[in-house]
Write a protein that holds these residues in place. Sequence first.
Motif, PDB file in Angstrom:
ATOM      1  N   THR A   1       3.143   3.984  -5.076  1.00 29.99           N
ATOM      2  CA  THR A   1       2.356   2.759  -5.221  1.00 29.99           C
ATOM      3  C   THR A   1       3.311   1.565  -5.292  1.00 29.99           C
ATOM      4  O   THR A   1       4.452   1.692  -5.721  1.00 29.99           O
ATOM      5  N   GLY A   2       2.832   0.408  -4.864  1.00 30.18           N
ATOM      6  CA  GLY A   2       3.718  -0.748  -4.789  1.00 30.18           C
ATOM      7  C   GLY A   2       4.808  -0.544  -3.768  1.00 30.18           C
ATOM      8  O   GLY A   2       5.897  -1.131  -3.863  1.00 30.18           O
TER       9      GLY A   2
ATOM     10  N   ALA B   1       5.205  -1.381  -0.619  1.00 32.89           N
ATOM     11  CA  ALA B   1       5.432  -2.288   0.511  1.00 32.89           C
ATOM     12  C   ALA B   1       6.569  -3.271   0.285  1.00 32.89           C
ATOM     13  O   ALA B   1       6.994  -3.951   1.222  1.00 32.89           O
TER      14      ALA B   1
ATOM     15  N   GLY C   1       9.484  -0.380  -5.025  1.00 37.16           N
ATOM     16  CA  GLY C   1       8.658   0.631  -4.372  1.00 37.16           C
ATOM     17  C   GLY C   1       9.083   0.889  -2.938  1.00 37.16           C
ATOM     18  O   GLY C   1       9.147   2.043  -2.490  1.00 37.16           O
ATOM     19  N   LYS C   2       9.391  -0.163  -2.205  1.00 33.65           N
ATOM     20  CA  LYS C   2       9.850  -0.015  -0.822  1.00 33.65           C
ATOM     21  C   LYS C   2      11.172   0.737  -0.768  1.00 33.65           C
ATOM     22  O   LYS C   2      11.364   1.629   0.074  1.00 33.65           O
TER      23      LYS C   2
ATOM     24  N   ASP D   1      -0.030   0.158  -1.035  1.00 29.39           N
ATOM     25  CA  ASP D   1       0.060  -1.176  -1.627  1.00 29.39           C
ATOM     26  C   ASP D   1      -1.186  -1.950  -1.230  1.00 29.39           C
ATOM     27  O   ASP D   1      -2.001  -1.471  -0.434  1.00 29.39           O
TER      28      ASP D   1
ATOM     29  N   CYS E   1       2.149  -2.083   4.465  1.00 27.22           N
ATOM     30  CA  CYS E   1       2.386  -0.654   4.241  1.00 27.22           C
ATOM     31  C   CYS E   1       2.681   0.061   5.549  1.00 27.22           C
ATOM     32  O   CYS E   1       3.617   0.864   5.635  1.00 27.22           O
TER      33      CYS E   1
ATOM     34  N   ALA F   1       3.685   0.112  -8.682  1.00 28.30           N
ATOM     35  CA  ALA F   1       2.853  -1.093  -8.582  1.00 28.30           C
ATOM     36  C   ALA F   1       2.821  -1.796  -9.936  1.00 28.30           C
ATOM     37  O   ALA F   1       2.715  -1.153 -10.984  1.00 28.30           O
TER      38      ALA F   1
END
Length: 263
Positions: free
Chosen positions: A18-19, A21, A25-26, A43, A49, A94
């Motif tokens: 999650t998160g 993008a 998270g990426k 995301d 995404c 996220a």
Amino acid sequence: MTDTETGRRLSGKVALVTGGASGIGKAVCQRFAAEGAKVVVADLDAGKCVAVAEAIGADAWGVALDVTRQDSIEEAVRFSIAAAGKIDILVNAAGIYEVESILEISGERTAKVFQVNIEGLIFMTQAVARHMVERGAAGRIINFSSQAGRRGEGPAVAYCASKAAVISITQSCALELIRYGINVNAIAPGVVDTPMWDVVDAKLGSREGLQPGEVKARVAAAVPAGRFGAAEEQAAMAAFLAGPDAAYIVAQCYNVDGGNVMS
């Protein structure tokens, strides 16, 4: 040589991030893919995404996810299982940040921070853990907390409270889920050079009459390591916790912070 010996310790695994993008998270998505995992980038912005997934290449997918909506959580989990066949790893990255102090914060803003950073994490964990338990397979869940959640940093009372809660949630879930072979742990980054910190720099700088970049420079100077961390350094810890060498690690929160907190 084994996959672990060749640096592909997550081969055969599927991770939902999650998160995914942007920011940490990426970086986690990219590192997990490099370690051999199939990755679902989740995301708010489906286009971003998909772009991250396409840049990763084969065995990566993008899906829109709003962690404040149960139907969106359930759809992201269904999509991940349909696309990749299963979910072995969940990374809850996220989160949102609020700068307002205790003298300024509103109920609406506090509720939004808690809804994303606490409730979103709880119900993402629930949805994926149910899948893991039904499969009867071991799994890993990794939550991103914050050093702010351990020592408090004003003016960001709602954010600090939410990230402190993440540590407690991690411990509670870990003790409940380890009986099913699901390890739950957390990472507490220090200050990491991501787009979020550009927003924080602008907001705090405006309040204090500082030029863009001055807040970040001051914060970096206060870190014992003398710099901001990189998202890739957080991703490296996530890859370790997701891998076979972390099988006996349960309910822990790791500081990846350049020496800000010693424990």
